[in-house]
Design an enzyme around this catalytic site. Sequence first.
Site, PDB file in Angstrom:
ATOM      1  N   THR A 196      49.637   5.199  -0.043  1.00 13.26           N
ATOM      2  CA  THR A 196      50.896   5.797  -0.483  1.00 13.26           C
ATOM      3  C   THR A 196      50.586   6.899  -1.493  1.00 13.26           C
ATOM      4  O   THR A 196      49.413   7.232  -1.734  1.00 13.26           O
ATOM      5  CB  THR A 196      51.870   4.697  -0.988  1.00 13.26           C
TER       6      THR A 196
ATOM      7  N   LYS B 278      47.944  10.329   0.332  1.00 15.94           N
ATOM      8  CA  LYS B 278      48.168  10.421   1.786  1.00 15.94           C
ATOM      9  C   LYS B 278      47.433  11.595   2.450  1.00 15.94           C
ATOM     10  O   LYS B 278      47.113  11.530   3.634  1.00 15.94           O
ATOM     11  CB  LYS B 278      49.671  10.512   2.092  1.00 15.94           C
TER      12      LYS B 278
ATOM     13  N   ASN C 187      48.909   7.201   6.554  1.00 14.20           N
ATOM     14  CA  ASN C 187      49.464   6.082   5.766  1.00 14.20           C
ATOM     15  C   ASN C 187      48.798   4.752   6.103  1.00 14.20           C
ATOM     16  O   ASN C 187      49.068   3.745   5.463  1.00 14.20           O
ATOM     17  CB  ASN C 187      50.992   5.974   5.932  1.00 14.20           C
TER      18      ASN C 187
ATOM     19  N   ASP D  99      54.348   5.978  10.068  1.00 17.78           N
ATOM     20  CA  ASP D  99      55.718   6.323   9.630  1.00 17.78           C
ATOM     21  C   ASP D  99      56.551   6.869  10.801  1.00 17.78           C
ATOM     22  O   ASP D  99      57.773   6.671  10.844  1.00 17.78           O
ATOM     23  CB  ASP D  99      55.685   7.386   8.518  1.00 17.78           C
TER      24      ASP D  99
ATOM     25  N   GLY E 149      65.666  17.994   3.453  1.00 20.66           N
ATOM     26  CA  GLY E 149      64.421  17.813   2.703  1.00 20.66           C
ATOM     27  C   GLY E 149      63.214  18.251   3.510  1.00 20.66           C
ATOM     28  O   GLY E 149      63.213  18.159   4.748  1.00 20.66           O
ATOM     29  N   ASN E 150      62.214  18.734   2.790  1.00 26.67           N
ATOM     30  CA  ASN E 150      61.001  19.236   3.456  1.00 26.67           C
ATOM     31  C   ASN E 150      59.734  18.735   2.751  1.00 26.67           C
ATOM     32  O   ASN E 150      58.753  19.447   2.609  1.00 26.67           O
ATOM     33  CB  ASN E 150      61.010  20.775   3.526  1.00 26.67           C
TER      34      ASN E 150
ATOM     35  N   GLY F 119      57.075  15.023   2.184  1.00 22.02           N
ATOM     36  CA  GLY F 119      56.173  14.228   3.013  1.00 22.02           C
ATOM     37  C   GLY F 119      56.880  13.458   4.110  1.00 22.02           C
ATOM     38  O   GLY F 119      56.472  13.506   5.280  1.00 22.02           O
TER      39      GLY F 119
ATOM     40  N   TYR G 293      65.905   2.942   1.196  1.00 23.79           N
ATOM     41  CA  TYR G 293      66.232   1.545   1.533  1.00 23.79           C
ATOM     42  C   TYR G 293      66.796   0.751   0.357  1.00 23.79           C
ATOM     43  O   TYR G 293      67.214  -0.385   0.538  1.00 23.79           O
ATOM     44  CB  TYR G 293      65.030   0.824   2.158  1.00 23.79           C
TER      45      TYR G 293
HETATM   46  P1  NAP Z   1      58.674  14.122  -1.386  1.00 24.03           P
HETATM   47  O1  NAP Z   1      57.447  14.452  -0.621  1.00 24.03           O
HETATM   48  O2  NAP Z   1      58.681  14.256  -2.854  1.00 24.03           O
HETATM   49  O3  NAP Z   1      59.854  15.034  -0.768  1.00 24.03           O
HETATM   50  C1  NAP Z   1      61.154  14.998  -1.274  1.00 24.03           C
HETATM   51  C2  NAP Z   1      61.977  16.141  -0.686  1.00 24.03           C
HETATM   52  O4  NAP Z   1      63.287  16.015  -1.203  1.00 24.03           O
HETATM   53  C3  NAP Z   1      61.484  17.540  -1.064  1.00 24.03           C
HETATM   54  O5  NAP Z   1      61.696  18.423  -0.005  1.00 24.03           O
HETATM   55  C4  NAP Z   1      62.378  17.896  -2.257  1.00 24.03           C
HETATM   56  O6  NAP Z   1      62.630  19.278  -2.377  1.00 24.03           O
HETATM   57  C5  NAP Z   1      63.678  17.227  -1.839  1.00 24.03           C
HETATM   58  N1  NAP Z   1      64.500  16.944  -3.008  1.00 24.03           N
HETATM   59  C6  NAP Z   1      64.155  16.208  -4.094  1.00 24.03           C
HETATM   60  N2  NAP Z   1      65.188  16.154  -4.970  1.00 24.03           N
HETATM   61  C7  NAP Z   1      66.198  16.888  -4.416  1.00 24.03           C
HETATM   62  C8  NAP Z   1      67.500  17.239  -4.839  1.00 24.03           C
HETATM   63  N3  NAP Z   1      68.007  16.820  -6.004  1.00 24.03           N
HETATM   64  N4  NAP Z   1      68.245  18.001  -4.017  1.00 24.03           N
HETATM   65  C9  NAP Z   1      67.758  18.441  -2.847  1.00 24.03           C
HETATM   66  N5  NAP Z   1      66.513  18.166  -2.391  1.00 24.03           N
HETATM   67  C10 NAP Z   1      65.743  17.393  -3.164  1.00 24.03           C
HETATM   68  O7  NAP Z   1      59.138  12.618  -1.095  1.00 24.03           O
HETATM   69  P2  NAP Z   1      58.925  11.786   0.268  1.00 24.03           P
HETATM   70  O8  NAP Z   1      57.661  11.042   0.207  1.00 24.03           O
HETATM   71  O9  NAP Z   1      59.188  12.718   1.384  1.00 24.03           O
HETATM   72  O10 NAP Z   1      60.097  10.673   0.137  1.00 24.03           O
HETATM   73  C11 NAP Z   1      61.446  11.068   0.203  1.00 24.03           C
HETATM   74  C12 NAP Z   1      62.354   9.850   0.332  1.00 24.03           C
HETATM   75  O11 NAP Z   1      62.089   9.142   1.535  1.00 24.03           O
HETATM   76  C13 NAP Z   1      62.182   8.834  -0.804  1.00 24.03           C
HETATM   77  O12 NAP Z   1      63.447   8.344  -1.131  1.00 24.03           O
HETATM   78  C14 NAP Z   1      61.355   7.729  -0.162  1.00 24.03           C
HETATM   79  O13 NAP Z   1      61.587   6.464  -0.742  1.00 24.03           O
HETATM   80  C15 NAP Z   1      61.879   7.765   1.263  1.00 24.03           C
HETATM   81  N6  NAP Z   1      60.902   7.240   2.245  1.00 24.03           N
HETATM   82  C16 NAP Z   1      61.265   6.128   2.959  1.00 24.03           C
HETATM   83  C17 NAP Z   1      60.395   5.618   3.888  1.00 24.03           C
HETATM   84  C18 NAP Z   1      60.790   4.399   4.684  1.00 24.03           C
HETATM   85  O14 NAP Z   1      59.914   3.755   5.276  1.00 24.03           O
HETATM   86  N7  NAP Z   1      62.051   4.066   4.751  1.00 24.03           N
HETATM   87  C19 NAP Z   1      59.140   6.226   4.101  1.00 24.03           C
HETATM   88  C20 NAP Z   1      58.821   7.365   3.346  1.00 24.03           C
HETATM   89  C21 NAP Z   1      59.722   7.856   2.421  1.00 24.03           C
HETATM   90  P3  NAP Z   1      61.576  20.302  -3.053  1.00 24.03           P
HETATM   91  O15 NAP Z   1      60.443  20.393  -2.063  1.00 24.03           O
HETATM   92  O16 NAP Z   1      62.354  21.528  -3.220  1.00 24.03           O
HETATM   93  O17 NAP Z   1      61.141  19.656  -4.348  1.00 24.03           O
END
Ligand code: NAP
Length: 296
Positions: free
Chosen positions: A74, A78, A99, A114, A138-139, A141, A238
Amino acid sequence: MITGKTKLLGVIGYPVEHSLSPLMHNAAIQGINNQQAQQNLIDYVYLPFPIKPEDLNTAIAGFSAIGVQGFNITIPHKQAIIPLLSEVSGIAEAVGAVNTVYKANKGWVGTNTDVTGFLAPLQTYNCDWNQKVAVILGNGGASRAVVAGCAQLGFAEIHVIGRSMEKLAGFQQSWLNSPLPVTLEVHKWDELSSLISQADLLVNTTPVGMYPKIQDSPLDENMFDKLSSGAIVYDLIYVPNPTKFLHQAQVRGAIAIDGLEMLVQQGAAALELWLQQSVPVDIMRDSLKKVNKKIQ
Ligand code: NAP
């Protein structure tokens, strides 16, 4: 029970204390053994390993030396893990992140479960995806796994919404030489209002609305008025369950999918790789639902 022969699985991250994976995987291992005759018991334990970025190389060499069987990865490892592996699967290469790592004759092999996890709840719908439009908020991980999943399903259009045009351009560029053919359009948030009515699948991959900020939603209330009633709205978060985003969609008649099933299914796919047998997905799901209730 830990014995002299117990084999080690785990998750590496920094921090890793919040991870629900040890709970879910150990529940599955126990569940398998509860249904097995004494001579067929499996002898594994799954532990969390907080590993600082500067200690990653040493830790992975140590894992080889002590015979770790496999591990999840994690944040923040990654991508950093990739040069330390003997092989990376096509899907992990496409996503650009690993992952799950398992052992093969040639050494550590990295993959990404994933995408499997994300797709599992969608595949329960009998849908002609190649006529459909996906809009992904969102863009980061997780968005990469969602884009790869949507491309695998064959969506007619994939739109990704982000805050920074520079990041969005880099995101789009990164798929050009991907082993997975991906065509996508990128947009800033202010373009969402003109896109949302076309969305058959709307996915939140931002952390907006995640516990403890449960009153937040990535979309304004009025935005949901434009959503078509048959749309599928999917939130990767979740906790809480449902998020405000999912609740807003549900009250307008959309089909809502939460992030719990993705978490369960990516874990189940990893455990199957390590154990080379089917795993009790229902026990994994129940273990997470119980802990989710306590957190909310
Ligand atoms: P990450 O790599 O930090 O990416 C987050 C994205 O959200 C980025 O594009 C960021 O934009 C955007 N963002 C953050 N705050 C924002 C806001 N206030 N308004 C608009 N956009 C915003 O995080 P990640 O690893 O992708 O995880 C994202 C979410 O998915 C988390 O909640 C995580 O728990 C969930 N997730 C769930 C699973 C599952 O198995 N269910 C697996 C993976 C992740 P910028 O690039 O502009 O900063």
